[in-house]
Motif scaffolding. Structure first.
Motif, PDB file in Angstrom:
ATOM      1  N   GLY A 167      59.400  38.934  48.970  1.00 55.03           N
ATOM      2  CA  GLY A 167      59.219  39.891  47.880  1.00 55.03           C
ATOM      3  C   GLY A 167      59.024  39.259  46.523  1.00 55.03           C
ATOM      4  N   LYS A 168      58.129  38.296  46.421  1.00 53.94           N
ATOM      5  CA  LYS A 168      57.854  37.659  45.139  1.00 53.94           C
ATOM      6  C   LYS A 168      57.080  38.609  44.210  1.00 53.94           C
ATOM      7  N   THR A 169      57.326  38.457  42.909  1.00 53.27           N
ATOM      8  CA  THR A 169      56.615  39.268  41.925  1.00 53.27           C
ATOM      9  C   THR A 169      55.103  39.088  42.088  1.00 53.27           C
ATOM     10  N   HIS A 170      54.378  40.208  42.120  1.00 53.13           N
ATOM     11  CA  HIS A 170      52.916  40.223  42.213  1.00 53.13           C
ATOM     12  C   HIS A 170      52.391  39.543  43.471  1.00 53.13           C
ATOM     13  N   GLN A 171      53.229  39.444  44.485  1.00 53.96           N
ATOM     14  CA  GLN A 171      52.861  38.710  45.691  1.00 53.96           C
ATOM     15  C   GLN A 171      51.594  39.242  46.351  1.00 53.96           C
ATOM     16  N   LEU A 172      51.524  40.559  46.569  1.00 52.87           N
ATOM     17  CA  LEU A 172      50.377  41.116  47.275  1.00 52.87           C
ATOM     18  C   LEU A 172      49.093  40.970  46.465  1.00 52.87           C
ATOM     19  N   ARG A 173      49.203  41.132  45.163  1.00 54.08           N
ATOM     20  CA  ARG A 173      48.028  40.990  44.310  1.00 54.08           C
ATOM     21  C   ARG A 173      47.505  39.553  44.363  1.00 54.08           C
ATOM     22  N   LEU A 174      48.414  38.590  44.315  1.00 53.34           N
ATOM     23  CA  LEU A 174      48.017  37.186  44.381  1.00 53.34           C
ATOM     24  C   LEU A 174      47.465  36.809  45.757  1.00 53.34           C
ATOM     25  N   HIS A 175      48.072  37.338  46.807  1.00 56.56           N
ATOM     26  CA  HIS A 175      47.609  36.994  48.143  1.00 56.56           C
ATOM     27  C   HIS A 175      46.230  37.582  48.434  1.00 56.56           C
ATOM     28  N   MET A 176      45.962  38.784  47.949  1.00 60.02           N
ATOM     29  CA  MET A 176      44.617  39.336  48.107  1.00 60.02           C
ATOM     30  C   MET A 176      43.606  38.526  47.298  1.00 60.02           C
ATOM     31  N   HIS A 177      43.982  38.131  46.106  1.00 60.03           N
ATOM     32  CA  HIS A 177      43.107  37.281  45.288  1.00 60.03           C
ATOM     33  C   HIS A 177      42.834  35.951  45.993  1.00 60.03           C
ATOM     34  N   SER A 178      43.857  35.387  46.646  1.00 59.80           N
ATOM     35  CA  SER A 178      43.689  34.100  47.328  1.00 59.80           C
ATOM     36  C   SER A 178      42.714  34.206  48.500  1.00 59.80           C
ATOM     37  N   LEU A 179      42.533  35.415  49.031  1.00 64.51           N
ATOM     38  CA  LEU A 179      41.564  35.642  50.106  1.00 64.51           C
ATOM     39  C   LEU A 179      40.165  35.919  49.570  1.00 64.51           C
ATOM     40  N   GLY A 180      40.034  35.893  48.240  1.00 62.66           N
ATOM     41  CA  GLY A 180      38.739  36.185  47.627  1.00 62.66           C
ATOM     42  C   GLY A 180      38.466  37.654  47.480  1.00 62.66           C
ATOM     43  N   MET A 181      39.529  38.483  47.559  1.00 61.36           N
ATOM     44  CA  MET A 181      39.352  39.934  47.473  1.00 61.36           C
ATOM     45  C   MET A 181      40.426  40.547  46.570  1.00 61.36           C
ATOM     46  N   PRO A 182      40.360  40.283  45.262  1.00 64.05           N
ATOM     47  CA  PRO A 182      41.343  40.882  44.343  1.00 64.05           C
ATOM     48  C   PRO A 182      41.263  42.403  44.376  1.00 64.05           C
ATOM     49  N   LEU A 183      42.382  43.050  44.120  1.00 63.10           N
ATOM     50  CA  LEU A 183      42.451  44.507  44.201  1.00 63.10           C
ATOM     51  C   LEU A 183      41.608  45.166  43.115  1.00 63.10           C
ATOM     52  N   VAL A 184      41.052  46.296  43.457  1.00 65.45           N
ATOM     53  CA  VAL A 184      40.266  47.060  42.495  1.00 65.45           C
ATOM     54  C   VAL A 184      41.166  47.488  41.331  1.00 65.45           C
ATOM     55  N   ASN A 185      40.669  47.308  40.116  1.00 70.78           N
ATOM     56  CA  ASN A 185      41.352  47.684  38.864  1.00 70.78           C
ATOM     57  C   ASN A 185      42.602  46.844  38.591  1.00 70.78           C
ATOM     58  N   ASP A 186      42.649  45.616  39.102  1.00 66.50           N
ATOM     59  CA  ASP A 186      43.748  44.713  38.771  1.00 66.50           C
ATOM     60  C   ASP A 186      43.440  44.050  37.433  1.00 66.50           C
ATOM     61  N   ARG A 187      44.294  44.286  36.443  1.00 65.79           N
ATOM     62  CA  ARG A 187      44.062  43.766  35.098  1.00 65.79           C
ATOM     63  C   ARG A 187      44.666  42.370  34.890  1.00 65.79           C
ATOM     64  N   LEU A 188      45.339  41.845  35.914  1.00 66.18           N
ATOM     65  CA  LEU A 188      45.960  40.530  35.793  1.00 66.18           C
ATOM     66  C   LEU A 188      45.252  39.458  36.610  1.00 66.18           C
ATOM     67  N   TYR A 189      44.781  39.822  37.801  1.00 69.29           N
ATOM     68  CA  TYR A 189      44.220  38.836  38.715  1.00 69.29           C
ATOM     69  C   TYR A 189      42.853  39.304  39.215  1.00 69.29           C
ATOM     70  N   PRO A 190      41.832  38.450  39.204  1.00 71.39           N
ATOM     71  CA  PRO A 190      41.899  37.013  38.884  1.00 71.39           C
ATOM     72  C   PRO A 190      41.851  36.699  37.386  1.00 71.39           C
ATOM     73  N   THR A 191      41.496  37.706  36.556  1.00 70.02           N
ATOM     74  CA  THR A 191      41.336  37.459  35.122  1.00 70.02           C
ATOM     75  C   THR A 191      42.295  38.338  34.339  1.00 70.02           C
ATOM     76  N   LEU A 192      43.061  37.728  33.439  1.00 69.12           N
ATOM     77  CA  LEU A 192      43.958  38.484  32.576  1.00 69.12           C
ATOM     78  C   LEU A 192      43.124  39.171  31.504  1.00 69.12           C
ATOM     79  N   LEU A 193      43.073  40.499  31.558  1.00 67.14           N
ATOM     80  CA  LEU A 193      42.286  41.262  30.593  1.00 67.14           C
ATOM     81  C   LEU A 193      43.107  41.530  29.345  1.00 67.14           C
ATOM     82  N   ASP A 194      42.435  41.788  28.252  1.00 66.44           N
ATOM     83  CA  ASP A 194      43.118  42.069  26.997  1.00 66.44           C
ATOM     84  C   ASP A 194      44.011  43.291  27.132  1.00 66.44           C
ATOM     85  N   ARG A 195      45.154  43.255  26.443  1.00 63.41           N
ATOM     86  CA  ARG A 195      46.066  44.388  26.451  1.00 63.41           C
ATOM     87  C   ARG A 195      45.384  45.601  25.813  1.00 63.41           C
ATOM     88  N   CYS A 196      45.536  46.746  26.429  1.00 65.01           N
ATOM     89  CA  CYS A 196      44.941  47.974  25.886  1.00 65.01           C
ATOM     90  C   CYS A 196      45.739  49.162  26.390  1.00 65.01           C
TER      91      CYS A 196
END
Length: 315
Positions: free
Chosen positions: A240-269
């Motif tokens: 149960g690591k923080t952001h584990q699923l988001r990072l693991h999907m990114h590591s497979l080359g398939m970041p989650l739709v509308n993820d504002r942190l991974y792979p690119t940290l978007l500006d705060r809004c």
């Protein structure tokens, strides 16, 4: 600036090892360095700080080790989250509730009243509700809450010692290779991955990253449906690591739709309520440590056709 006060009081136990703060006020100013001294002084003068028994604390109240001090957090007026929570299951000891996207679980940062715990306390009248685990504000899905604070550790331990099974659903754009296989009719479902790696704090500190070294995270991931360029995934975190699923999907080359942190940290809004992170905590399976009841509790599964149609429209 317009502010809102938390509905429920927070508290702090005055520590025994503090000897240089003669008053409660001086301790609060020294302890909460991010809050200006004049703010604490004004809160005390306005009667917003009190002892456990309700007696108001004044500017010259003496510091008393081990005593509890209660206060009300204040932040700039909160933006309402336009999605509803609902109770999925409830008995004498626990509640399992659906948390919508964008809603914080508990008071933190700039969220004091617009959080799941506060909404449920108001809705149910159960003032003792506490969460047994955490869920990102960006993620929707099931939360387990304890009605009795003295039992909270028993339910928290389900997560701490991996004695609970969690299943998520998510949507991500397929890799070009998987999309080509699908187009050619060569993609057999379900397609399964086991992902294990080392997750550590990133920069900035609210992000995480994958690093070299012995794995401390483990997820089982399945592609269970495809529409167009998008896949519907079933994600089962073993750890149960923080952001584990988001990072693991990114590591497979398939970041989650509308993820504002991974792979690119978007500006705060401001939150864009039309673009929620496509991640849902969909099912919990566990044995109740108090009653022994076997639970398998789920929210409505994602409709791949409807949800991916909507996702394609907004990304």
């Amino acid at each position: 600036m317009s502010t809102v006060r938390a509905t429920h009081a927070s508290h702090i136990v005055l520590p025994e090892n503090v000897t240089d703060k003669p008053t409660v006020c001086s301790f609060l100013i020294g302890h909460f360095k991010q809050i200006d001294a004049t703010v604490w002084q004004q809160r005390i003068m306005d009667g917003k700080v009190h002892w456990r028994d309700g007696r108001l604390i004044t500017l010259d109240c003496t510091f008393v080790p081990r005593e509890r001090v209660y206060y009300y957090r204040e932040v700039a007026v909160e933006k309402k989250v336009p999605f509803a929570e609902n109770v999925i299951y409830e008995d004498d000891n626990i509640m399992v509730a659906y948390k919508p996207h964008f809603l914080a679980v508990s008071p933190s940062g700039q969220f004091v009243n617009e959080c799941l715990v506060n909404r449920l306390r108001i809705k149910t009248g159960i003032e003792t509700l506490v969460t047994a685990h955490r869920l990102d504000r960006a993620t929707a899905g099931l939360m387990l809450l304890s009605k009795r604070p003295e039992q909270r550790h028993l339910y928290h331990d389900l997560f701490k010692y991996a004695n609970i099974t969690k299943h998520y659903q998510a949507i991500a754009r397929l890799t070009p290779e998987l999309y080509q296989q699908h187009q050619q009719g060569e993609l057999a479902l379900p397609l399964h991955w086991t992902v294990k790696n080392k997750i550590v704090k990133g920069d900035p500190s609210f992000t995480m990253k994958i690093a070299d070294g012995e794995a401390n995270s483990h997820s089982e991931i399945e592609l269970i449906g495809v529409k167009g360029e998008f896949g519907l995934f079933r994600l089962s975190p073993i750890t149960g690591k923080t952001h584990q699923l988001r990072l693991h999907m990114h590591s497979l080359g398939m970041p989650l739709v509308n993820d504002r942190l991974y792979p690119t940290l978007l500006d705060r809004c401001d939150d864009n309520f039309k673009q929620p992170l496509q991640l849902l905590a969909q099912q919990l399976e566990f044995t109740d440590p108090v009653t022994g009841i076997e639970h398998k509790i789920a929210t409505k599964a994602l409709d791949i056709d409807a949800l991916i149609d909507k996702t394609i429209e907004i990304i």
